[in-house]
Structures are given as structure tokens and as C-alpha cells.
Scaffold this motif. Structure first.
Motif, PDB file in Angstrom:
ATOM      1  N   UNK A   1      -0.739-112.960 -53.832  1.00 17.98           N
ATOM      2  CA  UNK A   1      -1.821-113.540 -54.637  1.00 17.98           C
ATOM      3  C   UNK A   1      -2.254-112.533 -55.699  1.00 17.98           C
ATOM      4  N   UNK A   2      -2.683-113.052 -56.839  1.00 21.81           N
ATOM      5  CA  UNK A   2      -3.221-112.191 -57.891  1.00 21.81           C
ATOM      6  C   UNK A   2      -4.719-112.023 -57.685  1.00 21.81           C
TER       7      UNK A   2
ATOM      8  N   UNK B   1      -4.081-107.392 -60.428  1.00 19.93           N
ATOM      9  CA  UNK B   1      -2.999-106.841 -59.609  1.00 19.93           C
ATOM     10  C   UNK B   1      -2.557-107.860 -58.574  1.00 19.93           C
ATOM     11  N   UNK B   2      -1.361-107.651 -58.064  1.00 20.38           N
ATOM     12  CA  UNK B   2      -0.822-108.518 -57.029  1.00 20.38           C
ATOM     13  C   UNK B   2      -1.085-107.883 -55.671  1.00 20.38           C
TER      14      UNK B   2
ATOM     15  N   UNK C   1       7.134-111.788 -68.984  1.00 19.08           N
ATOM     16  CA  UNK C   1       5.688-111.551 -69.076  1.00 19.08           C
ATOM     17  C   UNK C   1       5.228-111.055 -67.709  1.00 19.08           C
ATOM     18  N   UNK C   2       4.754-109.820 -67.653  1.00 15.01           N
ATOM     19  CA  UNK C   2       4.452-109.149 -66.386  1.00 15.01           C
ATOM     20  C   UNK C   2       2.952-108.952 -66.187  1.00 15.01           C
ATOM     21  N   UNK C   3       2.598-108.496 -65.013  1.00 17.51           N
ATOM     22  CA  UNK C   3       1.197-108.163 -64.728  1.00 17.51           C
ATOM     23  C   UNK C   3       0.719-107.061 -65.662  1.00 17.51           C
ATOM     24  N   UNK C   4       1.583-106.107 -65.991  1.00 18.20           N
ATOM     25  CA  UNK C   4       1.199-105.062 -66.955  1.00 18.20           C
ATOM     26  C   UNK C   4       0.838-105.676 -68.304  1.00 18.20           C
ATOM     27  N   UNK C   5       1.595-106.691 -68.727  1.00 18.86           N
ATOM     28  CA  UNK C   5       1.274-107.384 -69.976  1.00 18.86           C
ATOM     29  C   UNK C   5      -0.070-108.088 -69.864  1.00 18.86           C
TER      30      UNK C   5
END
Length: 144
Positions: free
Chosen positions: A9-10, A30-31, A90-94
Motif C-alpha cells: 500500500x502507498x 512511500x510504499x 513513473x515511479x514513487x520517486x517521481x
């Protein structure tokens, strides 16, 4: 709020960093790699880990500014970010960069639907394509 917590989950939380200007607060996504064993007390858990979120993109699909925002993409269909005419995952960092540098705003490529004449997201492999707001502003300036 979800009734149960699941791995992957995010979550979104507020963090701080220290710079020459002092303490700066920012939003961090974050995940959750695994559900901690102390997750039964939700109030305490959320205070420590932040809150679960679903990532969605809303936008204006009409020239009328009074029209309500429309859901353009859900988390599972946000797949690409365009940078220098290349598509990347497209990532969590993005997502964190969008939150930190653009106050959660990003561009999404759209095209006109031939049957409804409304704007719909451009899809590549069933995923929408997003880009940084700087690219949208630059394209707008070049268009004029």
C-alpha cells in the motif's frame, strides 16, 4: 480509510529536512513493504507511519472553467513519464518530486476523443503519459 492494511500500500506522511534556511517540512509518499505487527492500533499506526493513499489524476477536460474536475487516471493506469522525448516508468520517486517541486501538479498528455469531442488521456500500453509542469509550460510557450 481502508478496513485492513496490506503489503505494498502507498502511504503519505509529513517529513522534515534541515537546510540553510532552517527546518523545511515536505510531503513524502512511500510504499509499505510489509505490514508491521503493531498495526492493530490504527490511530497510533497512522501517527507513526502516515496515512494510506490512492494516487489519482484529476483534470479539466473542457474549456469551460466552471466544469468540475474529472478523474483522468487511477493509480494502476499511471505508467509513463515523458522526459526529453523519451518514456520512462513513473515511479514513487517521481511522485515525490511532483509533490516537492510542483505542489502535486503534473501534466498529462491528452487528445480529443472523436466521438465526444472531449479531451481524454493519451494511452501507451494502456497507461497514461504524464510529464513535468515545466514541459507543459514550455510547450505552451512554443505553441503561442
Amino acid at each position: 480509510m481502508p478496513s485492513t492494511l496490506k503489503e505494498g500500500m502507498l502511504f503519505i506522511t509529513e517529513r522534515s529536512m534541515y537546510t540553510l534556511g532552517g527546518e523545511q517540512m515536505y510531503i513524502h509518499l512511500y510504499e509499505m513493504p510489509e505490514v508491521p505487527s503493531d498495526s492493530d492500533d490504527y490511530e497510533e499506526f497512522y501517527a507513526e507511519h502516515g496515512f494510506p493513499v490512492h494516487v489519482e489524476i484529476y483534470g479539466q477536460i473542457s474549456d469551460n472553467p466552471d466544469t468540475a474536475l474529472t478523474l483522468l487516471a487511477k493509480e494502476e493506469s499511471i505508467g509513463w513519464i515523458e522526459q526529453e522525448d523519451q518514456l520512462y516508468d513513473f515511479t514513487i520517486d517521481d511522485m515525490n518530486a511532483v509533490m516537492m517541486h510542483y505542489n502535486g501538479m503534473l501534466g498529462i498528455y491528452v487528445e480529443e476523443d472523436e466521438t465526444t469531442n472531449l479531451l481524454v488521456p493519451v494511452m501507451e500500453d494502456d497507461m497514461v503519459i504524464v510529464t513535468w509542469m515545466d514541459n507543459i509550460y514550455q510547450e505552451y510557450e512554443e505553441y503561442e
